[in-house]
Scaffold this active site. Structure first.
Site, mmCIF file in Angstrom:
data_model
loop_
_atom_site.group_PDB
_atom_site.id
_atom_site.type_symbol
_atom_site.label_atom_id
_atom_site.label_comp_id
_atom_site.label_asym_id
_atom_site.label_seq_id
_atom_site.Cartn_x
_atom_site.Cartn_y
_atom_site.Cartn_z
ATOM 1 N N CYS A 276 77.847 6.022 15.434
ATOM 2 C CA CYS A 276 78.794 6.612 14.475
ATOM 3 C C CYS A 276 80.200 6.791 15.047
ATOM 4 C CB CYS A 276 78.246 7.942 13.954
ATOM 5 S SG CYS A 276 78.428 9.292 15.129
ATOM 6 N N GLN B 165 66.517 26.528 35.378
ATOM 7 C CA GLN B 165 67.767 26.522 34.612
ATOM 8 C C GLN B 165 68.610 25.320 35.028
ATOM 9 O OE1 GLN B 165 69.490 30.816 34.654
ATOM 10 N NE2 GLN B 165 68.077 30.717 36.383
ATOM 11 N N ASP C 62 70.025 19.303 37.283
ATOM 12 C CA ASP C 62 70.254 18.219 38.248
ATOM 13 C C ASP C 62 69.074 17.261 38.416
ATOM 14 O OD1 ASP C 62 68.430 19.664 39.923
ATOM 15 O OD2 ASP C 62 70.090 20.724 40.907
ATOM 16 N N ARG D 29 80.552 16.180 38.562
ATOM 17 C CA ARG D 29 79.271 16.765 38.981
ATOM 18 C C ARG D 29 78.177 15.703 39.016
ATOM 19 N NH1 ARG D 29 78.194 21.323 34.986
ATOM 20 N NH2 ARG D 29 76.313 21.589 36.217
ATOM 21 N N HIS E 195 67.941 24.382 30.411
ATOM 22 C CA HIS E 195 69.352 24.124 30.113
ATOM 23 C C HIS E 195 69.704 22.639 30.026
ATOM 24 C CE1 HIS E 195 70.546 28.452 31.575
ATOM 25 N NE2 HIS E 195 70.035 28.438 30.364
ATOM 26 N N CYS F 255 75.022 12.513 20.932
ATOM 27 C CA CYS F 255 76.148 12.456 20.010
ATOM 28 C C CYS F 255 76.473 13.863 19.518
ATOM 29 C CB CYS F 255 75.800 11.547 18.841
ATOM 30 S SG CYS F 255 77.174 11.383 17.679
HETATM 31 C C1 BJW Z 1 70.761 30.676 47.092
HETATM 32 C C2 BJW Z 1 71.125 29.761 48.043
HETATM 33 C C3 BJW Z 1 70.099 29.243 48.819
HETATM 34 C C4 BJW Z 1 72.911 30.304 47.035
HETATM 35 N N1 BJW Z 1 68.844 29.656 48.604
HETATM 36 N N2 BJW Z 1 69.510 31.069 46.900
HETATM 37 C C5 BJW Z 1 72.242 39.015 26.398
HETATM 38 C C6 BJW Z 1 73.123 39.805 27.119
HETATM 39 C C7 BJW Z 1 74.414 39.341 27.410
HETATM 40 C C8 BJW Z 1 74.843 38.083 26.997
HETATM 41 C C9 BJW Z 1 73.964 37.291 26.289
HETATM 42 C C10 BJW Z 1 72.685 37.762 25.998
HETATM 43 N N3 BJW Z 1 72.047 36.780 25.317
HETATM 44 C C11 BJW Z 1 72.871 35.718 25.181
HETATM 45 C C12 BJW Z 1 74.058 36.004 25.756
HETATM 46 C C13 BJW Z 1 75.252 35.091 25.821
HETATM 47 C C14 BJW Z 1 75.160 34.076 26.955
HETATM 48 C C15 BJW Z 1 75.032 34.831 28.264
HETATM 49 O O1 BJW Z 1 73.976 34.959 28.862
HETATM 50 N N4 BJW Z 1 76.144 35.324 28.793
HETATM 51 C C16 BJW Z 1 76.162 36.085 30.044
HETATM 52 C C17 BJW Z 1 76.741 35.235 31.166
HETATM 53 C C18 BJW Z 1 76.989 37.325 29.832
HETATM 54 N N5 BJW Z 1 74.036 33.170 26.750
HETATM 55 C C19 BJW Z 1 74.120 32.078 25.983
HETATM 56 O O2 BJW Z 1 75.149 31.814 25.369
HETATM 57 C C20 BJW Z 1 72.884 31.200 25.867
HETATM 58 N N6 BJW Z 1 72.588 30.894 24.529
HETATM 59 C C21 BJW Z 1 72.209 31.814 23.637
HETATM 60 O O3 BJW Z 1 72.093 32.971 23.925
HETATM 61 O O4 BJW Z 1 71.913 31.307 22.387
HETATM 62 C C22 BJW Z 1 71.587 32.227 21.329
HETATM 63 C C23 BJW Z 1 72.827 32.430 20.525
HETATM 64 C C24 BJW Z 1 73.330 31.377 19.806
HETATM 65 C C25 BJW Z 1 74.455 31.564 19.039
HETATM 66 C C26 BJW Z 1 75.100 32.805 19.038
HETATM 67 C C27 BJW Z 1 74.589 33.853 19.796
HETATM 68 C C28 BJW Z 1 73.433 33.646 20.544
HETATM 69 C C29 BJW Z 1 73.113 29.835 26.512
HETATM 70 C C30 BJW Z 1 73.386 29.918 27.973
HETATM 71 C C31 BJW Z 1 73.638 28.509 28.544
HETATM 72 C C32 BJW Z 1 74.077 28.540 30.005
HETATM 73 N N7 BJW Z 1 74.499 27.253 30.407
HETATM 74 C C33 BJW Z 1 74.878 26.996 31.786
HETATM 75 C C34 BJW Z 1 75.530 25.586 31.839
HETATM 76 C C35 BJW Z 1 74.443 24.521 31.685
HETATM 77 C C36 BJW Z 1 75.003 23.152 31.684
HETATM 78 C C37 BJW Z 1 75.683 22.800 32.992
HETATM 79 O O5 BJW Z 1 75.070 22.798 34.069
HETATM 80 O O6 BJW Z 1 76.870 22.523 32.939
HETATM 81 O O7 BJW Z 1 73.748 27.067 32.624
HETATM 82 S S1 BJW Z 1 75.968 28.208 32.487
HETATM 83 C C38 BJW Z 1 75.279 28.159 34.113
HETATM 84 O O8 BJW Z 1 74.662 29.433 34.435
HETATM 85 C C39 BJW Z 1 74.135 27.152 34.024
HETATM 86 C C40 BJW Z 1 73.070 27.815 34.853
HETATM 87 O O9 BJW Z 1 71.796 27.281 34.531
HETATM 88 C C41 BJW Z 1 73.242 29.260 34.508
HETATM 89 C C42 BJW Z 1 72.644 30.217 35.516
HETATM 90 O O10 BJW Z 1 73.279 30.118 36.738
HETATM 91 P P1 BJW Z 1 72.437 30.266 38.105
HETATM 92 O O11 BJW Z 1 71.505 29.129 38.222
HETATM 93 O O12 BJW Z 1 71.863 31.620 38.186
HETATM 94 O O13 BJW Z 1 73.582 30.028 39.200
HETATM 95 P P2 BJW Z 1 74.586 31.089 39.903
HETATM 96 O O14 BJW Z 1 75.675 30.303 40.506
HETATM 97 O O15 BJW Z 1 74.969 32.150 38.948
HETATM 98 O O16 BJW Z 1 73.700 31.766 41.033
HETATM 99 C C43 BJW Z 1 73.287 31.056 42.189
HETATM 100 C C44 BJW Z 1 72.453 31.987 43.051
HETATM 101 O O17 BJW Z 1 71.900 31.239 44.120
HETATM 102 C C45 BJW Z 1 73.239 33.143 43.684
HETATM 103 O O18 BJW Z 1 72.521 34.367 43.445
HETATM 104 C C46 BJW Z 1 73.231 32.821 45.177
HETATM 105 O O19 BJW Z 1 73.161 33.977 46.020
HETATM 106 C C47 BJW Z 1 71.983 32.012 45.302
HETATM 107 N N8 BJW Z 1 71.961 31.076 46.421
HETATM 108 N N9 BJW Z 1 72.525 29.596 47.964
HETATM 109 C C48 BJW Z 1 68.618 30.583 47.625
HETATM 110 N N10 BJW Z 1 70.374 28.339 49.795
HETATM 111 ZN ZN ZN Z 2 76.515 9.429 16.566
#
Ligand code: BJW
Ligand code: ZN
Length: 265
Positions: free
Chosen positions: A167, A101, A104, A70, A132, A140
């Protein structure tokens, strides 16, 4: 474009605008989204299977290969007209906050470029919030070591995994994985701005990942309204006052360019 003229009128009158973005805003730059169907190398994995500490502990080579790929792709990508329109709006409207979120760095790049073009000072950090993390930072897994590292990384096997110079433990991408907490100041700042905003402009996100997805809901709770820009319907569409079902690179310049600043006489 349906919703466009009404959305512009609402933005013209608004006091406080939060722009909340996801992967779709970078799609037209060539950055793959997480949940749209693709036929790419990584399409058989769900984000939950790669973006978690458990996945990293189980198979750090697989997870690092995903990030190395990526990073290589994103390094070739440039901001598109959606990033530019958002950056211009942020520079011109002192009541606007951009919350992303995305990891990039394309919003930050567009902002630097537009600030330079317009001769404006950089925006205050609390008006450009990343929830994010940053794919071009490493940190680390044990000690406080971290740094920006833009150079390509070749990860083939256990031996080639990047290690901490202090480390010797494994380094990891400085991004927020599932089950991990978001940076506290950025999340609190985003929620505060969202509660106060008259408008939350939601662009290119499926709005299924929490707590980020609670940001537009905070605007609704505070009595504000939503504009959604997304070609597909999402978890938020039913709550949006205006929907523009177009790609962001087409919709945002039309929505945001040449709007007068209501805070200026
Ligand atoms: C266009 C287009 C164009 C296309 N023009 N549009 C409450 C309810 C349920 C679950 C949870 C909750 N609270 C917490 C949770 C758990 C979990 C969660 O949310 N799970 C759900 C999925 C069910 N959340 C977490 O774990 C978070 N942490 C947390 O809650 O901590 C507290 C805690 C700690 C310990 C124990 C318990 C709780 C952390 C979430 C971290 C997400 N990380 C990622 C990876 C980041 C690193 C990386 O990039 O590798 O973040 S996952 C991924 O999804 C990334 C994104 O930022 C994120 C959102 O995705 P996004 O941006 O919406 O992308 P897509 O692909 O889903 O959508 C793209 C859209 O674009 C589409 O709609 C298209 O139509 C559109 N599109 N072309 C305009 N040209
Ligand atoms: Zn270290």
């Amino acid at each position: 474009m349906e919703g466009l003229e009404d959305g512009r009128a609402a933005l013209r009158k608004a006091r406080g605008v939060v722009m909340f973005t996801g992967a779709g805003v970078s799609a037209e730059s060539g950055v793959p989204t997480f949940r749209d169907p693709t036929d790419g190398l990584w399409s058989r994995y769900r984000p939950e299977e790669l973006a978690s500490a458990q996945a990293f502990a189980r198979d750090p080579v697989l997870v690092w290969r995903w990030y190395a790929d990526r990073r290589r792709g994103i390094r070739q990508c440039r901001p598109n007209p959606a990033h530019t329109a958002l950056a211009r709006f942020l520079l011109r409207r002192s009541d606007a906050t951009l919350v992303t979120q995305n990891v990039d760095g394309l919003h930050q790049l567009a902002l630097e470029e537009e600030a330079r073009n317009e001769g404006s000072p950089p925006v205050e950090w609390e008006r450009m919030l990343s929830l994010h993390g940053d794919i071009f930072r490493v940190r680390c897994t044990r000690c406080p070591y971290g740094r920006t590292q833009r150079e390509p990384m070749g990860v083939e096997d256990e031996e080639s995994l990047p290690r901490c110079p202090d480390c010797d433990r494994l380094l990891r991408p400085d991004v927020v994985w599932f089950g991990e907490v978001l940076p506290r100041e950025a999340l609190e700042g985003a929620l505060r701005a969202a509660r106060r905003a008259d408008i939350c402009l939601v662009v290119g996100t499926s709005a299924v990942v929490y707590p980020a997805a609670s940001i537009p809901r905070a605007t609704l709770d505070g009595g504000g309204r939503l504009i959604e820009v997304n070609p597909a319907r999402t978890a938020l569409s039913a709550l949006a006052d205006w929907r523009i079902a177009e790609p962001a690179g087409r919709a945002l310049p039309a929505l945001l360019d040449r709007l007068p600043d209501p805070t200026e006489p």
